[in-house]
Design a protein around this motif. Structure first.
Motif, short mmCIF file in Angstrom:
data_model
loop_
_atom_site.label_atom_id
_atom_site.label_comp_id
_atom_site.label_asym_id
_atom_site.label_seq_id
_atom_site.Cartn_x
_atom_site.Cartn_y
_atom_site.Cartn_z
N GLN A 1 -3.22 -11.26 3.30
CA GLN A 1 -4.02 -10.39 2.43
C GLN A 1 -3.23 -9.15 2.07
N ALA A 2 -3.75 -8.35 1.13
CA ALA A 2 -3.07 -7.13 0.70
C ALA A 2 -4.09 -6.05 0.38
N VAL A 3 -3.68 -4.80 0.54
CA VAL A 3 -4.53 -3.65 0.24
C VAL A 3 -3.62 -2.49 -0.17
N ALA A 4 -4.13 -1.59 -1.00
CA ALA A 4 -3.30 -0.49 -1.51
C ALA A 4 -3.69 0.85 -0.92
N THR A 5 -2.68 1.72 -0.81
CA THR A 5 -2.89 3.11 -0.44
C THR A 5 -2.04 3.98 -1.38
#
Length: 172
Positions: free
Chosen positions: A68-72
Motif C-alpha cells: 500500500q501507499a500513503v502521502a505526507t
C-alpha cells in the motif's frame, strides 16, 4: 488523459531530486528506519515524521500494510510530497512479486491523486529486504509501463552502479 510516461534512470541520492513526489521505501511503522527510509526522514526533517505520526494515530494505527501507499509532506526535501510505500521482504519460498508490483502501482495512484507530474522511485525492496536487483528492476519497470497514470516522468534513482546497470539493461 493518460499519455506514455517517460522513464528515466539516475544514479544518485533520492533525497537530492527535484520532483513533485519522492517515493519512500518505508517500513510499516512509517516512523523512519534505515536505507532510503532513514535518508528521507533525515533530509525531510521533523515535518515528515509529524505527518507519519498523525497517520499512525489515525487510519494506519496498525501500520501501513505491505503493497500500500500513503502521502505526507516532503518537509525540507526538494519535492512537494513523500509517498510512503511498504515493500515486501523477498522470500525464496513464497512469490511476493504481486506485492512489490502493488507498491509501484499504488504509489502512482497516490501521486495521481495529488496531481504530481514527476515522481522519483528507489528500487523498492532491493536493499535490506533482500529482493534480487535484476528481478526488482524487472518488476518495477514492467509495472510502471503497464500502469495508467497522469505522471509525466518516473525517475528511478539508483544508489549504486550495480542497481543502475540492472535497470539500464531492461530499459532499452
Amino acid at each position: 488523459m493518460t499519455h506514455p510516461t517517460k522513464i528515466t534512470l539516475v544514479r544518485g541520492d533520492i533525497t537530492e531530486q527535484h520532483v513533485d513526489a519522492v517515493v519512500n521505501a518505508a517500513n510499516s511503522s512509517l516512523l523512519g528506519g534505515g536505507g532510503v527510509d532513514g535518508a528521507i526522514h533525515r533530509k525531510g526533517g521533523p515535518a515528515v515524521l509529524e505527518d507519519c505520526r498523525r497517520l499512525r494515530a489515525g487510519h494506519y494505527g496498525g501500520g501501513l500494510p505491505t503493497g500500500q501507499a500513503v502521502a505526507t509532506t516532503a518537509g525540507r526535501l526538494d519535492a512537494r510530497w513523500v509517498v510512503h510505500t511498504v515493500g515486501p521482504v523477498w522470500s525464496r519460498e513464497e512469490d511476493r512479486s504481486a506485492l512489490l508490483a502493488s507498491c509501484y502501482r499504488e504509489s502512482l495512484r497516490i501521486a495521481d491523486g495529488l496531481g504530481a507530474r514527476t515522481v522519483a522511485f528507489p528500487a523498492i525492496s532491493t536493499g535490506v529486504y533482500g529482493w534480487p536487483m535484476d528481478d526488482g528492476a524487472r518488476i518495477a519497470l514492467e509495472t510502471v509501463r503497464a500502469t495508467e497514470t497522469a505522471v509525466e516522468e518516473v525517475r528511478f534513482v539508483l544508489f549504486d552502479e550495480p542497481a543502475h546497470t540492472a535497470f539500464a539493461a531492461l530499459l532499452d
